[in-house]
Design a protein around this motif. Structure first.
Motif, mmCIF file in Angstrom:
data_model
loop_
_atom_site.group_PDB
_atom_site.id
_atom_site.type_symbol
_atom_site.label_atom_id
_atom_site.label_comp_id
_atom_site.label_asym_id
_atom_site.label_seq_id
_atom_site.Cartn_x
_atom_site.Cartn_y
_atom_site.Cartn_z
ATOM 1 N N SER A 144 -28.366 -36.756 -11.333
ATOM 2 C CA SER A 144 -27.502 -35.643 -11.745
ATOM 3 C C SER A 144 -26.476 -35.278 -10.685
ATOM 4 C CB SER A 144 -28.355 -34.417 -12.099
ATOM 5 O OG SER A 144 -29.125 -34.007 -10.981
ATOM 6 N N ASN A 145 -26.841 -35.400 -9.402
ATOM 7 C CA ASN A 145 -25.903 -35.054 -8.333
ATOM 8 C C ASN A 145 -24.694 -35.989 -8.306
ATOM 9 O OD1 ASN A 145 -27.419 -32.926 -7.491
ATOM 10 N ND2 ASN A 145 -28.231 -33.889 -5.666
ATOM 11 N N SER A 148 -22.434 -35.243 -11.682
ATOM 12 C CA SER A 148 -21.691 -33.980 -11.661
ATOM 13 C C SER A 148 -20.232 -34.165 -11.258
ATOM 14 C CB SER A 148 -22.372 -32.983 -10.720
ATOM 15 O OG SER A 148 -22.271 -33.388 -9.364
ATOM 16 N N TYR A 149 -19.949 -35.142 -10.398
ATOM 17 C CA TYR A 149 -18.563 -35.336 -9.964
ATOM 18 C C TYR A 149 -17.691 -35.761 -11.133
ATOM 19 C CZ TYR A 149 -14.507 -36.593 -7.202
ATOM 20 O OH TYR A 149 -13.233 -36.633 -6.688
ATOM 21 N N THR A 151 -18.193 -35.268 -14.336
ATOM 22 C CA THR A 151 -18.379 -34.434 -15.521
ATOM 23 C C THR A 151 -17.341 -33.320 -15.530
ATOM 24 O OG1 THR A 151 -20.761 -34.895 -15.567
ATOM 25 C CG2 THR A 151 -19.990 -32.965 -16.782
ATOM 26 N N ASP A 154 -18.336 -30.237 -19.247
ATOM 27 C CA ASP A 154 -19.611 -30.691 -19.798
ATOM 28 C C ASP A 154 -19.518 -32.049 -20.490
ATOM 29 O OD1 ASP A 154 -20.966 -28.377 -18.945
ATOM 30 O OD2 ASP A 154 -20.288 -27.278 -20.717
ATOM 31 N N LEU A 156 -19.072 -36.215 -19.763
ATOM 32 C CA LEU A 156 -19.041 -37.290 -18.781
ATOM 33 C C LEU A 156 -17.911 -38.241 -19.150
ATOM 34 C CD1 LEU A 156 -20.486 -38.457 -16.263
ATOM 35 C CD2 LEU A 156 -21.766 -39.926 -17.828
ATOM 36 N N ARG A 234 -11.859 -27.215 -11.008
ATOM 37 C CA ARG A 234 -12.750 -27.558 -12.114
ATOM 38 C C ARG A 234 -12.878 -26.419 -13.119
ATOM 39 N NH1 ARG A 234 -15.845 -32.152 -11.376
ATOM 40 N NH2 ARG A 234 -15.346 -33.247 -9.429
ATOM 41 N N VAL A 398 -25.818 -28.733 -6.151
ATOM 42 C CA VAL A 398 -24.664 -28.945 -7.034
ATOM 43 C C VAL A 398 -23.907 -27.634 -7.205
ATOM 44 C CG1 VAL A 398 -23.895 -29.619 -9.330
ATOM 45 C CG2 VAL A 398 -25.782 -30.838 -8.232
ATOM 46 N N SER A 399 -22.631 -27.658 -6.850
ATOM 47 C CA SER A 399 -21.753 -26.489 -6.951
ATOM 48 C C SER A 399 -20.327 -27.013 -7.011
ATOM 49 C CB SER A 399 -21.933 -25.579 -5.734
ATOM 50 O OG SER A 399 -21.388 -26.214 -4.575
ATOM 51 N N GLN A 403 -19.211 -30.681 -5.850
ATOM 52 C CA GLN A 403 -18.685 -31.553 -6.909
ATOM 53 C C GLN A 403 -17.363 -32.185 -6.484
ATOM 54 O OE1 GLN A 403 -19.084 -28.553 -10.187
ATOM 55 N NE2 GLN A 403 -19.787 -30.321 -11.365
#
Length: 446
Positions: A144-145, A148-149, A151, A154, A156, A234, A398-399, A403
């Motif tokens: 997931s980490n 996240s970049y 995405t 929401d 991908l 983002r 993840v933030s 990201q």
């Protein structure tokens, strides 16, 4: 005589019957044979869908990629992938820009992480999420980490492929000679500065990093600091650079103090610039990408240590932004070719494929299950330096900060940061340098 004629007549009838039966059997055999030939023709494998895959992997990494493509082609009855090297990441993206909207575009293209904003808005691609939703593909098996970049809202947009982050390599032999604990590398800015003082002897330097803007992004993220407003671009279009926050000033001041103390030196702005001095034992610590771990170990005549990226004093590390590149499926090819591209993309996410890729290159597997594959276990056992970066990735919070910044001007922003760092090393005030960098990046966003 009549009995003889009757017997002869009866024998003749039997003989005709046998001949007729024999002829019938021959016809049946011919029919069976004909049907068999038809069946054989009908079961011949259909012609494979051929697709082009543009990539930017060269050298050993390029060979490892070719191995993946060959393995896929051997096991696939329906798809044939042709991997085509396009030069650097910049070269590949520029070529795609040139052919975008035409039939010359490939089905799959590998694009570096800072091309994400451009690609997502280019109109040249089909978001990966569409294929995921159509097949109900389980993305929970992926890291997931890393996802996240790539995405956005929401969704991908591309599939991570070669993923790295930053680490600090250090010379364990030098540490021991300087009275430092080689198993306890520095974790904060002040600890790096103190270690650099002890390691700086006889014209050697304690610490260095290539003048590359990506490292500043990592140092900001590790402090939980944003590069741009609107949640790093983002949460909306970025309009202002935030690199001159307290976190940015911390970074520039830290580097400036070591430079003035001559425990740090600037070898240049290319990735290879600090590597040679490190291999020659002219510098004790330096920043690099995890993707170069195997190369560093191979080229060093001493024991190499790998340490997490340091953080400013008084705060916990928040983690880093992933580097590397991802795979994009273009909409410039037929639907059949897009589906074929998706088959290859799925193949690259398999644990055994990711394990072999990670073992051969030093990139992270995007599939956590790959860590259980024997080939990767063996590599990590032989080279524990790889594990430091994996742990750093797993510990990343993840933030929007970790990201990473999302903007089409990020390549230009990196050059601005690099220019200001160079001027600071030549005497410019660190606060003025980072303030000027922020202003120039903000102007580029307009």
């Amino acid at each position: 005589m009549k009995k003889f004629i009757s017997s002869l007549f009866l024998a003749l009838i039997v003989l005709i019957g046998l001949i007729a039966c024999g002829g019938g059997n021959n016809d049946e055999e011919e029919a069976t044979s004909d049907n068999g030939d038809d069946a054989s023709e009908n079961t011949e494998p259909a012609e494979k869908v051929e697709i082009a895959f543009w990539h930017a992997m060269s050298g050993d990494n390029g060979q490892a990629l070719e191995d993946i493509v060959n393995k896929f082609n051997e096991q696939s009855d329906t798809v044939e992938v042709e991997a085509i090297y396009q030069g650097s990441y910049d070269d590949s993206l520029n070529k795609l820009r040139a052919v975008g909207g035409s039939s010359e575009a490939p089905a799959i293209v590998q694009v570096f992480e800072i091309g994400t904003k451009y690609m997502s808005e280019s109109g040249f691609i089909t978001p990966m999420q569409e294929f995921i939703d159509e097949e109900d593909f389980d993305v929970s098996v992926l890291e997931s980490n890393i996802l996240s970049y790539y995405t956005l809202d929401d969704q991908l947009y591309s599939m991570p492929f070669n993923t790295s982050n930053a680490v600090m390599f250090y010379n364990k032999d030098k540490f021991e000679a300087a009275g430092l604990d080689p198993e306890n590398p520095p974790k904060t800015f002040s600890e790096v500065k103190e270690a650099a003082e002890k390691l700086s002897t006889d014209g050697n330097y304690g610490f260095t990093m290539a003048t590359i803007g990506w490292f500043v992004e990592q140092l900001l993220a590790n402090q939980g600091a944003l590069y741009l407003d609107n949640d790093n671009g983002r949460g909306g279009e970025a309009t202002e650079a935030l690199v001159n926050s307290e976190a940015g000033v911390n970074i520039f001041t830290w580097l400036d103090e070591m430079n003035k103390a001559e425990t740090f030196t600037n070898y240049g702005s290319n990735w290879d610039d600090p590597r040679g001095p490190f291999f020659a034992e002219q510098v004790g610590m330096y920043f690099d990408s995890t993707a170069n771990t195997a190369e560093v170990i191979k080229n060093s005549s001493f024991e190499v240590g790998s340490a997490p990226f340091p953080v400013a004093d008084g705060m916990d590390p928040q983690g880093l932004v992933v580097g590397g590149a991802s795979l994009w499926i273009t909409n410039q090819v037929s639907e059949d070719q897009q589906k074929a591209a998706w088959e290859f993309v799925k193949f690259t996410t398999q644990p055994e494929v990711q394990a072999e890729w990670a073992a051969a290159t030093g990139y992270f597997p995007i599939t956590p299950a790959a860590y259980e594959e024997e080939v990767l276990k063996n590599i990590y056992e032989e080279y524990p330096q790889f594990k430091v970066a994996v742990t750093q990735l797993e510990n990343t919070e993840v933030s929007p900060a970790t990201q990473g910044a999302l903007t089409t001007v990020l390549p230009e922003a990196r050059k601005i940061i690099e220019t200001e760092l160079g001027e600071m090393y030549e005497g410019k005030d660190p606060k003025d340098a980072i303030d000027d960098a922020a202003k120039k990046i903000t102007d580029a966003l307009k």
